[in-house]
Design a protein around this motif. Structure first.
Motif, PDB file in Angstrom:
ATOM      1  N   CYS A  62       2.029  95.052  92.016  1.00 13.15           N
ATOM      2  CA  CYS A  62       3.152  94.171  92.326  1.00 13.15           C
ATOM      3  C   CYS A  62       4.444  94.963  92.472  1.00 13.15           C
ATOM      4  O   CYS A  62       4.552  96.097  92.032  1.00 13.15           O
ATOM      5  CB  CYS A  62       3.297  93.070  91.277  1.00 13.15           C
ATOM      6  N   ARG A  63       5.392  94.353  93.114  1.00 17.19           N
ATOM      7  CA  ARG A  63       6.716  94.927  93.301  1.00 17.19           C
ATOM      8  C   ARG A  63       7.667  94.179  92.379  1.00 17.19           C
ATOM      9  O   ARG A  63       7.756  92.954  92.441  1.00 17.19           O
ATOM     10  CB  ARG A  63       7.175  94.784  94.749  1.00 17.19           C
ATOM     11  N   VAL A  64       8.368  94.931  91.532  1.00 15.90           N
ATOM     12  CA  VAL A  64       9.287  94.339  90.569  1.00 15.90           C
ATOM     13  C   VAL A  64      10.715  94.643  91.005  1.00 15.90           C
ATOM     14  O   VAL A  64      11.071  95.806  91.213  1.00 15.90           O
ATOM     15  CB  VAL A  64       9.042  94.889  89.145  1.00 15.90           C
ATOM     16  N   PHE A  65      11.519  93.588  91.157  1.00 18.41           N
ATOM     17  CA  PHE A  65      12.910  93.725  91.567  1.00 18.41           C
ATOM     18  C   PHE A  65      13.810  93.350  90.400  1.00 18.41           C
ATOM     19  O   PHE A  65      13.714  92.240  89.883  1.00 18.41           O
ATOM     20  CB  PHE A  65      13.216  92.800  92.756  1.00 18.41           C
ATOM     21  N   LEU A  66      14.683  94.276  89.998  1.00 11.80           N
ATOM     22  CA  LEU A  66      15.626  94.032  88.915  1.00 11.80           C
ATOM     23  C   LEU A  66      16.999  93.764  89.508  1.00 11.80           C
ATOM     24  O   LEU A  66      17.548  94.588  90.227  1.00 11.80           O
ATOM     25  CB  LEU A  66      15.688  95.249  87.989  1.00 11.80           C
ATOM     26  N   ASP A  67      17.531  92.599  89.226  1.00 14.18           N
ATOM     27  CA  ASP A  67      18.834  92.187  89.745  1.00 14.18           C
ATOM     28  C   ASP A  67      19.728  91.863  88.555  1.00 14.18           C
ATOM     29  O   ASP A  67      19.458  90.924  87.830  1.00 14.18           O
ATOM     30  CB  ASP A  67      18.649  90.956  90.626  1.00 14.18           C
ATOM     31  N   SER A  68      20.698  92.567  88.310  1.00 10.06           N
ATOM     32  CA  SER A  68      21.313  93.709  88.926  1.00 10.06           C
ATOM     33  C   SER A  68      21.689  94.703  87.834  1.00 10.06           C
ATOM     34  O   SER A  68      22.052  94.299  86.746  1.00 10.06           O
ATOM     35  CB  SER A  68      22.559  93.258  89.671  1.00 10.06           C
ATOM     36  N   THR A  69      21.648  95.991  88.116  1.00  6.62           N
ATOM     37  CA  THR A  69      21.953  96.988  87.096  1.00  6.62           C
ATOM     38  C   THR A  69      23.447  97.246  86.942  1.00  6.62           C
ATOM     39  O   THR A  69      23.869  97.768  85.909  1.00  6.62           O
ATOM     40  CB  THR A  69      21.274  98.338  87.413  1.00  6.62           C
ATOM     41  N   ALA A  70      24.246  96.910  87.929  1.00  4.04           N
ATOM     42  CA  ALA A  70      25.677  97.243  87.890  1.00  4.04           C
ATOM     43  C   ALA A  70      26.366  96.766  86.611  1.00  4.04           C
ATOM     44  O   ALA A  70      27.051  97.556  85.955  1.00  4.04           O
ATOM     45  CB  ALA A  70      26.380  96.706  89.131  1.00  4.04           C
ATOM     46  N   PRO A  71      26.211  95.501  86.193  1.00  2.09           N
ATOM     47  CA  PRO A  71      26.870  95.086  84.956  1.00  2.09           C
ATOM     48  C   PRO A  71      26.353  95.832  83.730  1.00  2.09           C
ATOM     49  O   PRO A  71      27.106  96.083  82.790  1.00  2.09           O
ATOM     50  CB  PRO A  71      26.540  93.595  84.843  1.00  2.09           C
ATOM     51  N   LEU A  72      25.074  96.201  83.744  1.00  2.00           N
ATOM     52  CA  LEU A  72      24.517  96.938  82.616  1.00  2.00           C
ATOM     53  C   LEU A  72      25.192  98.295  82.487  1.00  2.00           C
ATOM     54  O   LEU A  72      25.577  98.715  81.393  1.00  2.00           O
ATOM     55  CB  LEU A  72      23.005  97.115  82.781  1.00  2.00           C
ATOM     56  N   VAL A  81      20.879 102.822  79.499  1.00  2.00           N
ATOM     57  CA  VAL A  81      20.407 102.066  80.661  1.00  2.00           C
ATOM     58  C   VAL A  81      19.457 102.939  81.487  1.00  2.00           C
ATOM     59  O   VAL A  81      18.401 102.475  81.925  1.00  2.00           O
ATOM     60  CB  VAL A  81      21.582 101.550  81.521  1.00  2.00           C
ATOM     61  N   ILE A  82      19.799 104.213  81.660  1.00  2.00           N
ATOM     62  CA  ILE A  82      18.925 105.130  82.396  1.00  2.00           C
ATOM     63  C   ILE A  82      17.600 105.288  81.664  1.00  2.00           C
ATOM     64  O   ILE A  82      16.532 105.272  82.286  1.00  2.00           O
ATOM     65  CB  ILE A  82      19.621 106.491  82.629  1.00  2.00           C
ATOM     66  N   GLU A  83      17.651 105.417  80.355  1.00  2.00           N
ATOM     67  CA  GLU A  83      16.419 105.518  79.560  1.00  2.00           C
ATOM     68  C   GLU A  83      15.569 104.261  79.729  1.00  2.00           C
ATOM     69  O   GLU A  83      14.349 104.333  79.898  1.00  2.00           O
ATOM     70  CB  GLU A  83      16.786 105.698  78.086  1.00  2.00           C
ATOM     71  N   PHE A  84      16.218 103.095  79.730  1.00  2.00           N
ATOM     72  CA  PHE A  84      15.516 101.829  79.943  1.00  2.00           C
ATOM     73  C   PHE A  84      14.846 101.815  81.325  1.00  2.00           C
ATOM     74  O   PHE A  84      13.669 101.467  81.458  1.00  2.00           O
ATOM     75  CB  PHE A  84      16.495 100.656  79.814  1.00  2.00           C
ATOM     76  N   ILE A  85      15.590 102.199  82.352  1.00  2.00           N
ATOM     77  CA  ILE A  85      15.051 102.217  83.721  1.00  2.00           C
ATOM     78  C   ILE A  85      13.879 103.187  83.817  1.00  2.00           C
ATOM     79  O   ILE A  85      12.858 102.888  84.439  1.00  2.00           O
ATOM     80  CB  ILE A  85      16.159 102.561  84.736  1.00  2.00           C
ATOM     81  N   GLN A  86      13.995 104.341  83.175  1.00  2.00           N
ATOM     82  CA  GLN A  86      12.909 105.314  83.189  1.00  2.00           C
ATOM     83  C   GLN A  86      11.666 104.756  82.506  1.00  2.00           C
ATOM     84  O   GLN A  86      10.553 104.867  83.032  1.00  2.00           O
ATOM     85  CB  GLN A  86      13.363 106.605  82.507  1.00  2.00           C
ATOM     86  N   ASP A  87      11.846 104.118  81.351  1.00  2.00           N
ATOM     87  CA  ASP A  87      10.710 103.530  80.629  1.00  2.00           C
ATOM     88  C   ASP A  87      10.056 102.407  81.429  1.00  2.00           C
ATOM     89  O   ASP A  87       8.833 102.340  81.551  1.00  2.00           O
ATOM     90  CB  ASP A  87      11.153 102.984  79.272  1.00  2.00           C
ATOM     91  N   ARG A  88      10.869 101.487  81.972  1.00  2.00           N
ATOM     92  CA  ARG A  88      10.319 100.379  82.763  1.00  2.00           C
ATOM     93  C   ARG A  88       9.635 100.911  84.005  1.00  2.00           C
ATOM     94  O   ARG A  88       8.567 100.439  84.393  1.00  2.00           O
ATOM     95  CB  ARG A  88      11.417  99.388  83.185  1.00  2.00           C
ATOM     96  N   GLY A  89      10.270 101.878  84.665  1.00  2.00           N
ATOM     97  CA  GLY A  89       9.680 102.462  85.869  1.00  2.00           C
ATOM     98  C   GLY A  89       8.323 103.082  85.585  1.00  2.00           C
ATOM     99  O   GLY A  89       7.375 102.916  86.350  1.00  2.00           O
ATOM    100  N   ILE A  98       5.556  98.935  91.933  1.00  2.00           N
ATOM    101  CA  ILE A  98       6.759  99.570  92.467  1.00  2.00           C
ATOM    102  C   ILE A  98       7.966  98.872  91.849  1.00  2.00           C
ATOM    103  O   ILE A  98       8.025  97.643  91.810  1.00  2.00           O
ATOM    104  CB  ILE A  98       6.820  99.456  94.007  1.00  2.00           C
ATOM    105  N   PHE A  99       8.918  99.660  91.371  1.00  2.00           N
ATOM    106  CA  PHE A  99      10.099  99.153  90.689  1.00  2.00           C
ATOM    107  C   PHE A  99      11.320  99.373  91.567  1.00  2.00           C
ATOM    108  O   PHE A  99      11.614 100.503  91.955  1.00  2.00           O
ATOM    109  CB  PHE A  99      10.248  99.899  89.357  1.00  2.00           C
TER     110      PHE A  99
END
Length: 172
Positions: A62-72, A81-89, A98-99
């Motif tokens: 599946c394709r996972v779309f995260l909306d939106s990282t800007a406020p984070l 936040v980068i660590e979170f994105i790396q772990d989720r990815g 695909i993330f």
């Protein structure tokens, strides 16, 4: 997507596309998405929403779309936040998924932007400028791991029926 005539509700229902909303709670709105973080700026809750979405997906690609990282990035510690994105990815990639996520220009300090660019597989850059009385939109691929690509800027228009329509690139 519906405004472009793209009905992906079937792909959402069968787990091909998963949207995880982390913006609505920040804006004080109720999310319209099936998966969302109810508490604003909670990476823990966002992680649970993402994991739940992945476990419910019928398909392992599946394709996972995260909306939106800007406020984070603007409200939380960017390194977290980068660590979170790396772990989720890594989790999503481990399920052959695909993330997708978006980071706005100027959102990150240069060293953190480079770190984020190192951990992702693909970077597509968009640019919008005003020239005289016309809006000029262009895009380029800056990184695509494991594939050959051109990093040349390509102009595009947004068509109400066809969506993003690239122009034919000019040969150098």
């Amino acid at each position: 997507m519906k405004s472009f005539g793209w009905d992906i509700s079937g792909q959402e229902q069968n787990g091909d596309f998963v949207f995880v909303d982390c913006y609505s709670s920040i804006a004080g709105k109720t999310s319209q998405e099936k998966y969302s973080a109810k508490q604003a700026f909670s990476l823990w809750e966002l992680g649970i929403a993402t994991s739940t979405a992945m476990s419910k997906a019928n398909q392992r690609s599946c394709r996972v779309f995260l909306d939106s990282t800007a406020p984070l990035f603007t409200r939380l510690d960017s390194a977290k936040v980068i660590e979170f994105i790396q772990d989720r990815g890594a989790q999503i990639r481990g399920e052959n998924g695909i993330f997708f996520f978006i980071v706005g220009k100027g959102t990150l300090q240069e060293d953190l932007r480079r770190k984020l660019e190192e951990i992702v597989d693909c970077i597509i850059e968009f640019d919008v400028t005003e020239e005289r009385t016309q809006t000029v939109r262009r895009m380029r691929i800056r990184k695509m791991r494991g594939r050959s690509f051109s990093d040349q800027w390509v102009s595009f228009k947004i068509d109400a029926k066809r969506g993003l329509v690239p122009s034919t690139p000019k040969n150098p």
